[in-house]
Motif scaffolding. Structure first.
Motif, PDB file in Angstrom:
ATOM      1  N   ALA A 112      -6.981  -0.147  10.247  1.00  0.00           N
ATOM      2  CA  ALA A 112      -6.422   1.093  10.791  1.00  0.00           C
ATOM      3  C   ALA A 112      -5.477   1.764   9.815  1.00  0.00           C
ATOM      4  O   ALA A 112      -5.155   2.944   9.986  1.00  0.00           O
ATOM      5  N   ALA A 113      -5.006   1.041   8.810  1.00  0.00           N
ATOM      6  CA  ALA A 113      -4.072   1.601   7.828  1.00  0.00           C
ATOM      7  C   ALA A 113      -4.724   1.841   6.479  1.00  0.00           C
ATOM      8  O   ALA A 113      -4.049   2.278   5.546  1.00  0.00           O
ATOM      9  N   VAL A 114      -6.018   1.559   6.339  1.00  0.00           N
ATOM     10  CA  VAL A 114      -6.690   1.663   5.037  1.00  0.00           C
ATOM     11  C   VAL A 114      -7.215   3.075   4.830  1.00  0.00           C
ATOM     12  O   VAL A 114      -7.961   3.613   5.654  1.00  0.00           O
ATOM     13  N   GLU A 115      -6.822   3.663   3.713  1.00  0.00           N
ATOM     14  CA  GLU A 115      -7.318   4.986   3.337  1.00  0.00           C
ATOM     15  C   GLU A 115      -8.473   4.880   2.346  1.00  0.00           C
ATOM     16  O   GLU A 115      -9.410   5.673   2.388  1.00  0.00           O
ATOM     17  N   GLU A 116      -8.405   3.880   1.440  1.00  0.00           N
ATOM     18  CA  GLU A 116      -9.415   3.769   0.394  1.00  0.00           C
ATOM     19  C   GLU A 116      -9.474   2.335  -0.108  1.00  0.00           C
ATOM     20  O   GLU A 116      -8.473   1.616  -0.110  1.00  0.00           O
ATOM     21  N   VAL A 117     -10.655   1.914  -0.529  1.00  0.00           N
ATOM     22  CA  VAL A 117     -10.863   0.604  -1.150  1.00  0.00           C
ATOM     23  C   VAL A 117     -11.327   0.841  -2.579  1.00  0.00           C
ATOM     24  O   VAL A 117     -12.348   1.494  -2.809  1.00  0.00           O
ATOM     25  N   THR A 118     -10.582   0.344  -3.565  1.00  0.00           N
ATOM     26  CA  THR A 118     -10.902   0.565  -4.966  1.00  0.00           C
ATOM     27  C   THR A 118     -10.933  -0.770  -5.722  1.00  0.00           C
ATOM     28  O   THR A 118     -10.579  -1.809  -5.180  1.00  0.00           O
ATOM     29  N   HIS A 119     -11.332  -0.699  -6.996  1.00  0.00           N
ATOM     30  CA  HIS A 119     -11.410  -1.918  -7.812  1.00  0.00           C
ATOM     31  C   HIS A 119     -11.217  -1.590  -9.294  1.00  0.00           C
ATOM     32  O   HIS A 119     -11.951  -2.071 -10.149  1.00  0.00           O
ATOM     33  N   GLN A 120     -10.217  -0.779  -9.613  1.00  0.00           N
ATOM     34  CA  GLN A 120     -10.004  -0.392 -11.004  1.00  0.00           C
ATOM     35  C   GLN A 120      -9.516  -1.564 -11.846  1.00  0.00           C
ATOM     36  O   GLN A 120     -10.052  -1.840 -12.913  1.00  0.00           O
ATOM     37  N   TRP A 121      -8.487  -2.254 -11.388  1.00  0.00           N
ATOM     38  CA  TRP A 121      -7.939  -3.407 -12.114  1.00  0.00           C
ATOM     39  C   TRP A 121      -8.164  -4.710 -11.358  1.00  0.00           C
ATOM     40  O   TRP A 121      -8.223  -5.782 -11.944  1.00  0.00           O
ATOM     41  N   VAL A 126      -5.752   0.907  -0.625  1.00  0.00           N
ATOM     42  CA  VAL A 126      -4.788   2.007  -0.597  1.00  0.00           C
ATOM     43  C   VAL A 126      -4.527   2.359   0.862  1.00  0.00           C
ATOM     44  O   VAL A 126      -5.459   2.675   1.611  1.00  0.00           O
ATOM     45  N   ASP A 127      -3.245   2.279   1.273  1.00  0.00           N
ATOM     46  CA  ASP A 127      -2.933   2.587   2.666  1.00  0.00           C
ATOM     47  C   ASP A 127      -2.697   4.082   2.842  1.00  0.00           C
ATOM     48  O   ASP A 127      -2.786   4.871   1.895  1.00  0.00           O
ATOM     49  N   ARG A 128      -2.367   4.490   4.054  1.00  0.00           N
ATOM     50  CA  ARG A 128      -2.255   5.904   4.373  1.00  0.00           C
ATOM     51  C   ARG A 128      -1.011   6.545   3.785  1.00  0.00           C
ATOM     52  O   ARG A 128      -0.896   7.771   3.767  1.00  0.00           O
ATOM     53  N   GLN A 129      -0.069   5.729   3.292  1.00  0.00           N
ATOM     54  CA  GLN A 129       1.105   6.264   2.590  1.00  0.00           C
ATOM     55  C   GLN A 129       0.875   6.318   1.078  1.00  0.00           C
ATOM     56  O   GLN A 129       1.782   6.658   0.326  1.00  0.00           O
TER      57      GLN A 129
END
Length: 235
Positions: A112-121, A126-129
């Motif tokens: 519910a707090a996740v804005e994005e899932v990434t894998h750069q490093w 990434v949460d909503r803040q």
């Protein structure tokens, strides 16, 4: 006698019911991720510590008790380091979120707090803040030759599920799929500050945010391990 049946209100989705600051997920666990090199290195240290401890016991039985402190300290210290640095860190995927077990902290990130899932490093949520929560246990895979976009697409589409736990990209794919399933099952992003109405305008959606807590057991074990290794080297 009235024949009308009254029904209880529909219970909230597990992720929606995760209170800010609770640090718990209500959904069942799906999978635990660690890289193979981390598991291998961790068990090498633990097994090496066990062998050293066994040799120390043999010396004690043989009557050679002088100078036992350095090998005992080294055995315990190496085993503890293997657990803290390589075996304890993990990514635990649940139906309603992710728990990032790093060296000395545990971070619970509800979907519910996740804005994005990434894998750069590494695997990053990434949460909503806009805050990034990285996983020590799943770093990005480094390659000597830069891949083409078509290679990345082909590997992503044909990768087996068993291979997803070895790279940040693979785990990010699994987390993204779990997030999409959670949303299809009725999960919704919580508002930044709470108070917005849920669908139907009945109840406000409570605020949900990632929770990071120190792993005090790992902190103590790491401090003791470092102290024992230093003691063994100086003795």
């Amino acid at each position: 006698m009235s024949t009308s049946a009254s029904s209880d209100p529909t219970p909230p989705h597990p992720a929606r019911g995760t209170a800010e600051g609770s640090g718990r997920l209500t959904g069942p666990p799906l999978r635990v991720y660690r890289t193979m090199p981390a598991r291998l290195m961790g068990w090498v240290l633990v097994v090496g510590a066990g062998v050293l401890a066994a040799l120390t016991v043999v010396d004690v039985v043989a009557g050679h008790r002088a100078g036992l402190l350095p090998p005992v300290a080294l055995a315990v210290g190496l085993g503890a380091l293997g657990w803290v640095l390589f075996l304890r860190p993990s990514v635990r995927l649940h139906e309603d979120g992710v728990v990032l077990g790093n060296l000395v902290t545990d971070t619970t990130v509800p979907f519910a707090a996740v804005e994005e899932v990434t894998h750069q490093w590494a695997l990053e949520l990434v949460d909503r803040q806009g805050r990034r929560h990285s996983a020590w246990a799943v770093p990005v895979k480094r390659e000597r030759v830069r891949r083409q976009a078509v290679d990345d697409f082909a590997e992503t589409t044909v990768r087996r599920r068993g291979d997803a736990g070895t790279t940040a990209q693979g785990v990010a794919d699994e987390v993204q799929r779990a997030l999409q399933r959670w949303r299809l099952d009725g999960g919704e992003l919580a508002p930044d500050g709470g108070g917005d109405l849920a669908p139907g305008g009945k109840d406000p959606v409570p605020p949900v945010a990632p929770v990071q807590r120190p792993a005090w057991g790992a902190v103590v074990v790491l401090a003791v391990a470092v102290a024992l290794v230093v003691l063994a080297l100086l003795a």
